[in-house]
Design a protein around this motif. Structure first.
Motif, short mmCIF file in Angstrom:
data_model
loop_
_atom_site.label_atom_id
_atom_site.label_comp_id
_atom_site.label_asym_id
_atom_site.label_seq_id
_atom_site.Cartn_x
_atom_site.Cartn_y
_atom_site.Cartn_z
N VAL A 169 105.75 -51.00 48.90
CA VAL A 169 106.25 -52.03 48.00
C VAL A 169 106.38 -53.33 48.80
N LEU A 170 106.60 -54.42 48.08
CA LEU A 170 106.72 -55.74 48.71
C LEU A 170 108.19 -56.03 49.01
N TYR A 171 108.46 -56.41 50.23
CA TYR A 171 109.82 -56.78 50.65
C TYR A 171 109.87 -58.28 50.90
N ILE A 172 111.01 -58.85 50.54
CA ILE A 172 111.27 -60.27 50.80
C ILE A 172 112.31 -60.35 51.91
N HIS A 173 111.97 -61.02 53.01
CA HIS A 173 112.87 -61.13 54.17
C HIS A 173 113.76 -62.36 54.00
N ARG A 174 115.05 -62.11 53.98
CA ARG A 174 116.02 -63.20 53.81
C ARG A 174 116.25 -63.94 55.13
N THR A 175 116.62 -65.16 55.05
CA THR A 175 116.86 -65.98 56.24
C THR A 175 118.06 -65.49 57.03
N LYS A 176 119.10 -65.03 56.33
CA LYS A 176 120.32 -64.59 56.99
C LYS A 176 120.23 -63.15 57.49
N GLY A 177 119.08 -62.52 57.35
CA GLY A 177 118.90 -61.17 57.84
C GLY A 177 118.77 -60.17 56.71
N GLY A 178 118.00 -59.12 56.95
CA GLY A 178 117.80 -58.10 55.95
C GLY A 178 116.61 -58.41 55.06
N LYS A 179 116.17 -57.40 54.35
CA LYS A 179 115.05 -57.56 53.42
C LYS A 179 115.39 -56.82 52.13
N VAL A 180 114.85 -57.34 51.03
CA VAL A 180 115.15 -56.77 49.71
C VAL A 180 113.82 -56.58 48.95
N HIS A 181 113.87 -55.61 48.04
CA HIS A 181 112.72 -55.37 47.15
C HIS A 181 113.18 -55.61 45.73
#
Length: 475
Positions: A169-181
């Motif tokens: 799946v595609l993950y979006i990497h946040r600037t403050k850390g961590g990634k979300v789908h």
């Protein structure tokens, strides 16, 4: 009846017999004189030990004065070296101020651009009209996960699904850390989302300032000017501070020498009093010898028992001579050479002026040549002749020993000084000679490099020998 006019032994005028003491009284009086003389001789026998002790005191006082001078010389040496290091550091900082100004302006501009870009990214909100394929529902889902502006995420990537099922799946990497789908955002929607952020970032970088504002440049210039003024003030104060420290060291030396001089005067006074006592005892012993001689002449022999004691008492008083190499107390002080009881050394005075010690940079050629004397010049061919291997190692060992012989004494504060003129070219010439030998010893040598190193080595050796000979001629 006893004749009252019996003649004396020396033929002088006779005395009445009534005044002649009895033999027992004569013997008692003579024994008293002998015992007094014996007591004085026992006291005078202590004079050689006193003279030896007094000479040791003089040597100890001279040693204490030399130690005080040595401490003063060492203090001056340290003050001079500290001043040289401080002035060199301040001059280096002054030279580097221009480069420091440019670096500060570069950093300030980088901070200004970064703040401008971050501000632009934070002010650019994600809307459905900005990104193709992302509706208001996905906008709300992204906002729920903290992604509202272009500054809230950095990139997208593919990875395994959170539950481990369904493939990547595609993950979006946040600037403050961590990634979300976000469900519904795959390859077709993730790529426009990333392209939108990159376009916003490109516009922000294009609009970011490329020059510092005049007020910021003026502020940095004021900081650099203030730093330059401070460094120049410290550089001007360095000699004064060193002079003040030298005066303090000189005052300490004067006080130490003053205390030593006071103690020496008191000890000399006591020694003079003791010598006067010895002289007085010697004169008193001579007087007692004269009295004993007169007593013997007047009353004659007092018996066999006392004859031997009076002979010892009348032995010559040799003017109380001191021990060998110790001056007589009766001789004038300015005509008697002081004799030292300690081992004579070549250097008895302290270092009067500070010198400049040989630098630690000489350790580099010393270590390199020392390793060469053990490991060789790196012969590429293991079949190199034995004479070549032994000769290069012996040459490196000889140069290392000579450098250590010249460098070690010049690092000590008592014999501090710069390295002799010509040693630098000679050392460099030896280095290039070893390099040339290593190149030419190869089975497939680079003749051009080897002969070039040989020519450089020969030129440096000739220059070093010329400087050394000139230096010895001037000396």
């Amino acid at each position: 009846m006893i004749d009252s006019t019996s003649a004396r032994r020396d033929g002088s005028t006779p005395v009445p017999s009534a005044t002649v003491p009895s033999p027992s009284a004569i013997r008692a009086e003579r024994r008293q004189l002998i015992e007094s003389m014996r007591a004085l001789r026992r006291l005078l026998d202590k004079r050689p030990a006193f003279e030896l002790s007094d000479q040791q005191r003089l040597n100890r006082e001279a040693r204490d004065r030399n130690r005080a001078e040595a401490v003063h010389g060492k203090a001056l040496q340290r003050i001079h070296e500290r001043q040289v290091r401080q002035e060199a550091s301040l001059n280096q900082q002054l030279i580097g101020l221009d480069g420091k100004r440019e670096s500060q302006e570069t950093r300030a501009l980088a901070v200004l651009r970064r703040e401008s870009i971050e501000r632009a990214l934070n002010n650019t909100y994600l809307t459905s009209s900005e990104v193709n394929g992302i509706g208001k529902g996905l906008i709300r889902d992204l906002a729920a996960h903290g992604i509202r502006t272009a500054a809230d995420f950095e990139r997208v990537s593919w990875g395994q699904a959170p539950n481990g099922k369904g493939g990547d799946v595609l993950y979006i990497h946040r600037t403050k850390g961590g990634k979300v789908h976000i469900n519904g955002i795959g390859q077709h929607r993730g790529r426009p989302l990333l392209e939108w952020r990159q376009s916003v970032l490109a516009r922000a970088e294009a609009r970011a300032p490329r020059l510092l504002p005049p007020d910021e440049r003026h502020r940095i210039a004021e900081i650099i000017d203030a730093e330059r003024v401070r460094l120049r003030k410290e550089l001007a104060d360095a000699p004064r501070a060193a002079d003040k420290t030298r005066k303090e060291a000189t005052q300490l030396r004067t006080e130490a020498l003053g205390r030593l001089a006071t103690a020496e005067e008191e000890a000399s006074r006591l020694a003079a009093v003791r010598r006067t006592d010895f002289d007085a005892m010697a004169e008193k012993l001579l007087d007692l010898q004269a009295q004993l001689s007169a007593h013997i002449n007047e009353y004659g022999d007092a018996g066999r028992r006392i004859r031997r004691a009076q002979a010892r008492a009348l032995r010559q008083v040799a003017g109380m001579p001191p021990l060998p190499s110790i001056p007589s107390p009766h001789a004038p002080a300015d005509t008697v050479a002081r004799v030292s009881l300690r081992k004579r050394t070549h250097r008895t005075e302290a270092l009067s002026t500070p010198g400049v010690r040989a630098g630690l940079g000489w350790l580099i050629p010393i270590v390199f040549l020392g390793l060469t004397s053990v490991l060789g010049v790196g012969e590429p061919d293991t079949t190199a002749p034995v004479w070549f291997r032994v000769g290069t190692r012996l040459a490196a060992l000889a140069v290392t020993a000579e450098l250590l012989r010249l460098w070690v004494p010049r690092r000590r504060w008592r014999t501090a000084g710069p390295m002799p003129s010509g040693i630098g070219p000679l050392t460099s010439g030896a280095f290039f000679a070893l390099v040339a030998a290593s190149i030419l010893a190869d089975t497939d040598p680079n003749d051009g490099a080897g002969w070039a190193a040989s020519v450089v080595s020969l030129a440096l050796l000739v220059l070093g020998i010329t400087l050394r000979m000139r230096n010895r001629t001037e000396d």
